[in-house]
Scaffold this active site. Structure first.
Site, PDB file in Angstrom:
ATOM      1  N   TYR A   1     -15.876  26.420 -53.489  1.00  0.00           N
ATOM      2  CA  TYR A   1     -16.088  25.920 -54.660  1.00  0.00           C
ATOM      3  C   TYR A   1     -15.495  27.129 -55.594  1.00  0.00           C
ATOM      4  O   TYR A   1     -16.301  28.068 -55.739  1.00  0.00           O
ATOM      5  CB  TYR A   1     -17.257  25.642 -55.180  1.00  0.00           C
ATOM      6  CG  TYR A   1     -17.930  24.312 -54.270  1.00  0.00           C
ATOM      7  CD1 TYR A   1     -18.356  24.302 -53.076  1.00  0.00           C
ATOM      8  CD2 TYR A   1     -17.871  22.972 -54.886  1.00  0.00           C
ATOM      9  CE1 TYR A   1     -18.759  23.221 -52.429  1.00  0.00           C
ATOM     10  CE2 TYR A   1     -18.404  21.686 -54.447  1.00  0.00           C
ATOM     11  CZ  TYR A   1     -18.759  21.888 -52.973  1.00  0.00           C
ATOM     12  OH  TYR A   1     -19.323  20.841 -52.494  1.00  0.00           O
TER      13      TYR A   1
ATOM     14  N   HIS B   1     -20.261  21.964 -40.859  1.00  0.00           N
ATOM     15  CA  HIS B   1     -20.149  23.491 -41.531  1.00  0.00           C
ATOM     16  C   HIS B   1     -21.662  23.988 -41.871  1.00  0.00           C
ATOM     17  O   HIS B   1     -22.352  23.473 -42.384  1.00  0.00           O
ATOM     18  CB  HIS B   1     -19.383  23.216 -42.982  1.00  0.00           C
ATOM     19  CG  HIS B   1     -18.023  22.789 -42.793  1.00  0.00           C
ATOM     20  ND1 HIS B   1     -17.086  22.851 -43.815  1.00  0.00           N
ATOM     21  CD2 HIS B   1     -17.352  22.562 -41.606  1.00  0.00           C
ATOM     22  CE1 HIS B   1     -15.840  22.547 -43.292  1.00  0.00           C
ATOM     23  NE2 HIS B   1     -15.953  22.387 -41.958  1.00  0.00           N
TER      24      HIS B   1
ATOM     25  N   TYR C   1     -28.125  21.487 -51.287  1.00  0.00           N
ATOM     26  CA  TYR C   1     -26.784  20.960 -50.965  1.00  0.00           C
ATOM     27  C   TYR C   1     -26.838  20.473 -49.517  1.00  0.00           C
ATOM     28  O   TYR C   1     -26.344  19.562 -49.336  1.00  0.00           O
ATOM     29  CB  TYR C   1     -25.730  22.413 -50.777  1.00  0.00           C
ATOM     30  CG  TYR C   1     -24.337  21.978 -50.620  1.00  0.00           C
ATOM     31  CD1 TYR C   1     -23.733  21.817 -51.686  1.00  0.00           C
ATOM     32  CD2 TYR C   1     -24.003  22.021 -49.226  1.00  0.00           C
ATOM     33  CE1 TYR C   1     -22.195  21.535 -51.431  1.00  0.00           C
ATOM     34  CE2 TYR C   1     -22.592  21.665 -49.146  1.00  0.00           C
ATOM     35  CZ  TYR C   1     -21.699  21.363 -50.231  1.00  0.00           C
ATOM     36  OH  TYR C   1     -20.400  21.138 -49.909  1.00  0.00           O
TER      37      TYR C   1
ATOM     38  N   PRO D   1     -19.246  14.833 -59.176  1.00  0.00           N
ATOM     39  CA  PRO D   1     -18.911  14.992 -57.615  1.00  0.00           C
ATOM     40  C   PRO D   1     -19.285  16.627 -57.170  1.00  0.00           C
ATOM     41  O   PRO D   1     -19.425  16.688 -56.169  1.00  0.00           O
ATOM     42  CB  PRO D   1     -17.647  14.957 -57.461  1.00  0.00           C
ATOM     43  CG  PRO D   1     -16.825  14.958 -58.898  1.00  0.00           C
ATOM     44  CD  PRO D   1     -17.935  14.509 -60.051  1.00  0.00           C
TER      45      PRO D   1
ATOM     46  N   LYS E   1     -22.834  14.812 -53.969  1.00  0.00           N
ATOM     47  CA  LYS E   1     -24.274  14.201 -53.794  1.00  0.00           C
ATOM     48  C   LYS E   1     -24.034  12.373 -53.825  1.00  0.00           C
ATOM     49  O   LYS E   1     -25.097  11.667 -53.443  1.00  0.00           O
ATOM     50  CB  LYS E   1     -25.281  14.307 -54.998  1.00  0.00           C
ATOM     51  CG  LYS E   1     -25.800  15.722 -54.510  1.00  0.00           C
ATOM     52  CD  LYS E   1     -26.802  15.658 -53.494  1.00  0.00           C
ATOM     53  CE  LYS E   1     -27.149  17.123 -52.749  1.00  0.00           C
ATOM     54  NZ  LYS E   1     -26.555  17.437 -51.571  1.00  0.00           N
TER      55      LYS E   1
HETATM   56  P1  FAD Z   1     -18.844   1.876 -54.321  1.00  0.00           P
HETATM   57  O1  FAD Z   1     -18.197   2.819 -53.389  1.00  0.00           O
HETATM   58  O2  FAD Z   1     -18.289   1.909 -55.910  1.00  0.00           O
HETATM   59  O3  FAD Z   1     -18.973   0.462 -53.980  1.00  0.00           O
HETATM   60  C1  FAD Z   1     -19.166  -0.751 -54.906  1.00  0.00           C
HETATM   61  C2  FAD Z   1     -18.361  -1.907 -54.204  1.00  0.00           C
HETATM   62  O4  FAD Z   1     -18.563  -3.047 -54.959  1.00  0.00           O
HETATM   63  C3  FAD Z   1     -16.864  -1.758 -54.368  1.00  0.00           C
HETATM   64  O5  FAD Z   1     -16.437  -2.041 -53.206  1.00  0.00           O
HETATM   65  C4  FAD Z   1     -16.673  -2.621 -55.309  1.00  0.00           C
HETATM   66  O6  FAD Z   1     -15.050  -3.189 -55.163  1.00  0.00           O
HETATM   67  C5  FAD Z   1     -17.320  -3.626 -55.343  1.00  0.00           C
HETATM   68  N1  FAD Z   1     -17.535  -4.647 -56.588  1.00  0.00           N
HETATM   69  C6  FAD Z   1     -17.648  -4.113 -57.933  1.00  0.00           C
HETATM   70  N2  FAD Z   1     -17.716  -4.906 -58.900  1.00  0.00           N
HETATM   71  C7  FAD Z   1     -18.079  -6.115 -58.075  1.00  0.00           C
HETATM   72  C8  FAD Z   1     -18.322  -7.572 -58.488  1.00  0.00           C
HETATM   73  N3  FAD Z   1     -18.610  -7.869 -59.725  1.00  0.00           N
HETATM   74  N4  FAD Z   1     -18.349  -8.441 -57.332  1.00  0.00           N
HETATM   75  C9  FAD Z   1     -18.494  -7.894 -56.039  1.00  0.00           C
HETATM   76  N5  FAD Z   1     -18.081  -6.697 -55.843  1.00  0.00           N
HETATM   77  C10 FAD Z   1     -18.002  -5.915 -56.474  1.00  0.00           C
HETATM   78  N6  FAD Z   1     -18.669  11.576 -54.586  1.00  0.00           N
HETATM   79  C11 FAD Z   1     -18.720  12.807 -53.708  1.00  0.00           C
HETATM   80  O7  FAD Z   1     -19.877  12.947 -53.401  1.00  0.00           O
HETATM   81  N7  FAD Z   1     -17.503  13.457 -53.663  1.00  0.00           N
HETATM   82  C12 FAD Z   1     -16.338  12.867 -54.209  1.00  0.00           C
HETATM   83  O8  FAD Z   1     -15.299  13.551 -54.043  1.00  0.00           O
HETATM   84  C13 FAD Z   1     -16.077  11.674 -54.889  1.00  0.00           C
HETATM   85  N8  FAD Z   1     -15.190  11.163 -55.358  1.00  0.00           N
HETATM   86  C14 FAD Z   1     -15.201  10.134 -55.972  1.00  0.00           C
HETATM   87  C15 FAD Z   1     -13.997   9.469 -56.516  1.00  0.00           C
HETATM   88  C16 FAD Z   1     -13.957   8.250 -57.080  1.00  0.00           C
HETATM   89  C17 FAD Z   1     -12.787   7.760 -57.888  1.00  0.00           C
HETATM   90  C18 FAD Z   1     -15.217   7.332 -57.512  1.00  0.00           C
HETATM   91  C19 FAD Z   1     -15.389   6.253 -58.013  1.00  0.00           C
HETATM   92  C20 FAD Z   1     -16.498   8.004 -56.649  1.00  0.00           C
HETATM   93  C21 FAD Z   1     -16.301   9.277 -56.015  1.00  0.00           C
HETATM   94  N9  FAD Z   1     -17.630   9.671 -55.420  1.00  0.00           N
HETATM   95  C22 FAD Z   1     -17.503  10.992 -54.910  1.00  0.00           C
HETATM   96  C23 FAD Z   1     -18.851   9.081 -55.503  1.00  0.00           C
HETATM   97  C24 FAD Z   1     -18.981   8.307 -54.120  1.00  0.00           C
HETATM   98  O9  FAD Z   1     -17.903   7.983 -53.726  1.00  0.00           O
HETATM   99  C25 FAD Z   1     -19.932   7.312 -54.638  1.00  0.00           C
HETATM  100  O10 FAD Z   1     -21.181   7.728 -54.749  1.00  0.00           O
HETATM  101  C26 FAD Z   1     -20.065   6.083 -53.382  1.00  0.00           C
HETATM  102  O11 FAD Z   1     -18.865   5.497 -53.135  1.00  0.00           O
HETATM  103  C27 FAD Z   1     -21.169   5.095 -53.799  1.00  0.00           C
HETATM  104  O12 FAD Z   1     -21.189   3.954 -52.984  1.00  0.00           O
HETATM  105  P2  FAD Z   1     -21.269   2.646 -53.568  1.00  0.00           P
HETATM  106  O13 FAD Z   1     -21.384   1.802 -52.279  1.00  0.00           O
HETATM  107  O14 FAD Z   1     -22.902   2.914 -54.257  1.00  0.00           O
HETATM  108  O15 FAD Z   1     -20.322   2.398 -54.578  1.00  0.00           O
HETATM  109  C1  DHB Z   2     -15.364  16.877 -51.371  1.00  0.00           C
HETATM  110  C2  DHB Z   2     -15.840  16.238 -52.544  1.00  0.00           C
HETATM  111  C3  DHB Z   2     -16.776  16.820 -53.298  1.00  0.00           C
HETATM  112  O1  DHB Z   2     -17.025  16.224 -54.462  1.00  0.00           O
HETATM  113  C4  DHB Z   2     -17.675  17.889 -52.874  1.00  0.00           C
HETATM  114  O2  DHB Z   2     -18.518  18.503 -53.924  1.00  0.00           O
HETATM  115  C5  DHB Z   2     -17.059  18.392 -51.799  1.00  0.00           C
HETATM  116  C6  DHB Z   2     -16.166  17.865 -51.030  1.00  0.00           C
HETATM  117  C7  DHB Z   2     -14.204  16.085 -50.625  1.00  0.00           C
HETATM  118  O3  DHB Z   2     -13.745  15.169 -51.093  1.00  0.00           O
HETATM  119  O4  DHB Z   2     -13.931  16.418 -49.700  1.00  0.00           O
END
Ligand code: FAD
Ligand code: DHB
Length: 395
Positions: free
Chosen positions: A201, A73, A384, A293, A297
């Site tokens: 947005y 995009h 962005y 979100p 980022k």
């Molecule tokens: P996570 O993806 O949270 O992974 C952490 C892992 O550690 C998980 O699999 C968990 O099960 C595991 N874990 C936790 N505790 C333990 C333990 N004690 N022992 C072993 N394993 C453990 N970002 C966006 O940019 N746009 C979005 O729309 C968006 N939507 C989101 C919706 C939700 C509900 C959440 C929670 C986050 C969202 N995010 C979004 C943020 C983005 O998904 C996260 O920044 C990203 O997943 C970060 O990755 P991570 O690997 O650091 O953490």
């Molecule tokens: C999506 C989520 C976001 O937080 C965003 O800023 C843009 C796209 C998505 O889930 O597609």
């Protein structure tokens, strides 16, 4: 006792990506994940990748499906007062973003891990970290009722916001910065071709809405909701009615009431824990920071932390140098705070805040300025698409 070089806690995108980069460097890792592989592979989260994140995934050797299926995009749109205003990312920065779901990245990384033969333990219970301050840390856990302990050189805390890693750092060492917003996002995934070509947005009188997508046949849409709302209280029809009221007339007329494949509510929060290192424990991704979100980022920041941690560990093993390890936290924090600023700014400009007439005028003024000023658009666009990575040993 078993031994590995780097014990990785968490198989989210941060843990899996770090495991893959280290594997390619010949560094042994063990991934310990609390949930099942099916659960990890089915979570619906982020969708927008910065070009820098795509580069890191390429470096990890997991970008071929992303290149085949990801959608490039070159712009995003801001909806306001019934009009859409395009921010031309490509013209302003020379770069675009890639729409490719976190769920797909997780699948690609899990497949690469399985192909590499590197070990992962899913459904690892009671993960606990020991002897972090010395040079021989250990991780203990239970799996299928059996207690295990692993000796390692380093522990990577990639276990998200609710994980055990950050909580293993003494409170006297950690400084926490937090802002909780008075609303959440209700998200819906549906198999229907998106009528929008780029993300929208929308700041509307009824609250924020986001029109996004996952593929040419799948939409992902969000509406700002109350923190007291429950998913069960929103039928698909109610979701689409509310989304239509907020997204602007043209798109409202073109999106049908497609049945949801998934619906969930996420609260919005800004959070940073400093520093990201305690002895031999290094935090990365959501374990160390959360962004609301709105700026897309969260996942991108997890990828840049992981790149920096990979480079620090690589220089330790290749050159026996601790310098990269010492630099890790300050190097990460510079980019983290910039992403926090941008996510806070996007959130502040686009949502409806309760009882804030002055704030509403500020939003209107800020958005009008954005639509009229190329300089303001450039600032938004460069954030962005993602600010540059810090070089190791940089200023
Ligand atoms: P996570 O993806 O949270 O992974 C952490 C892992 O550690 C998980 O699999 C968990 O099960 C595991 N874990 C936790 N505790 C333990 C333990 N004690 N022992 C072993 N394993 C453990 N970002 C966006 O940019 N746009 C979005 O729309 C968006 N939507 C989101 C919706 C939700 C509900 C959440 C929670 C986050 C969202 N995010 C979004 C943020 C983005 O998904 C996260 O920044 C990203 O997943 C970060 O990755 P991570 O690997 O650091 O953490
Ligand atoms: C999506 C989520 C976001 O937080 C965003 O800023 C843009 C796209 C998505 O889930 O597609």
């Amino acid at each position: 006792m078993k031994r590995t070089q780097v014990a990785i806690v968490g198989a989210g995108p941060a843990g899996l990506l770090l495991g893959q980069l280290l594997h390619k460097e010949g560094i042994d890792t063990l991934i310990l994940e609390r949930r099942s592989a099916e659960y990890v592979g089915s979570r619906i989260r982020a969708g927008v990748l910065e070009p820098g994140t795509v580069d890191v995934l390429e470096r990890a050797g997991v970008a071929s499906r992303l290149h085949a299926e990801g959608l490039i995009h070159d712009g995003v749109e801001i909806g306001f007062r019934g009009q859409r205003h395009r921010i031309d990312l490509k013209a302003l920065t020379g770069k675009g973003v890639t729409v490719y779901g976190q769920t797909e990245i997780t699948h690609d990384l899990m497949n690469a891990r399985a192909a590499s033969g590197a070990p992962s333990v899913y459904e690892a219970e009671d993960v606990a970290l020991h002897e972090l301050a010395g040079t021989s840390p250990r991780v203990s856990y239970r799996h299928q009722g059996v207690a295990h302990e692993v000796a390692c050189d380093f522990i990577a805390g990639c276990d998200g916001f609710h994980g055990v890693s950050r909580r293993s750092i003494p409170a006297s060492v950690l400084k926490v910065f937090e802002r909780v917003y008075p609303f959440g996002w209700l998200g819906l995934l549906a198999d229907v071709p998106p009528p929008w070509h780029e993300l929208i947005y929308a700041n509307s009188e009824r609250g924020f809405a986001l029109a996004s997508l996952r593929s040419p046949t799948r939409v992902r849409c969000y509406v700002q909701c109350s923190l007291e709302d429950r998913v069960e209280n929103w039928s698909d029809e109610q979701f689409w009615d509310e989304f239509r009221r907020r997204i602007g007339d043209e798109m409202a007329a073109r999106i049908s009431n497609a049945p949801s494949i998934e619906k969930s509510i996420a609260p919005l929060r800004s959070f940073v824990a400093e520093p990201l290192r305690f002895g031999r424990l290094f935090l990365a991704g959501d374990a160390a920071h959360i962004v609301p979100p709105t700026g897309a980022k969260g996942l991108n920041l997890a990828a840049s932390d992981v790149l920096y941690l990979y480079e620090s560990l690589r220089s330790f093993y290749r050159e026996k140098s601790e310098r990269g390890l010492d630099e890790y936290s300050p190097r990460c924090l510079k980019r983290i705070w910039r992403a926090e600023r941008f996510s806070w700014w996007m959130t502040s400009q686009l949502h409806r805040f309760p009882d804030d007439a002055f704030g509403r005028r500020m939003q209107e003024t800020e958005l009008e300025y954005l639509f009229e000023s190329r300089a303001a658009q450039q600032s938004m666009a460069e954030n962005y698409v993602g600010l540059p990575f810090e070089p190791m040993g940089g200023s």
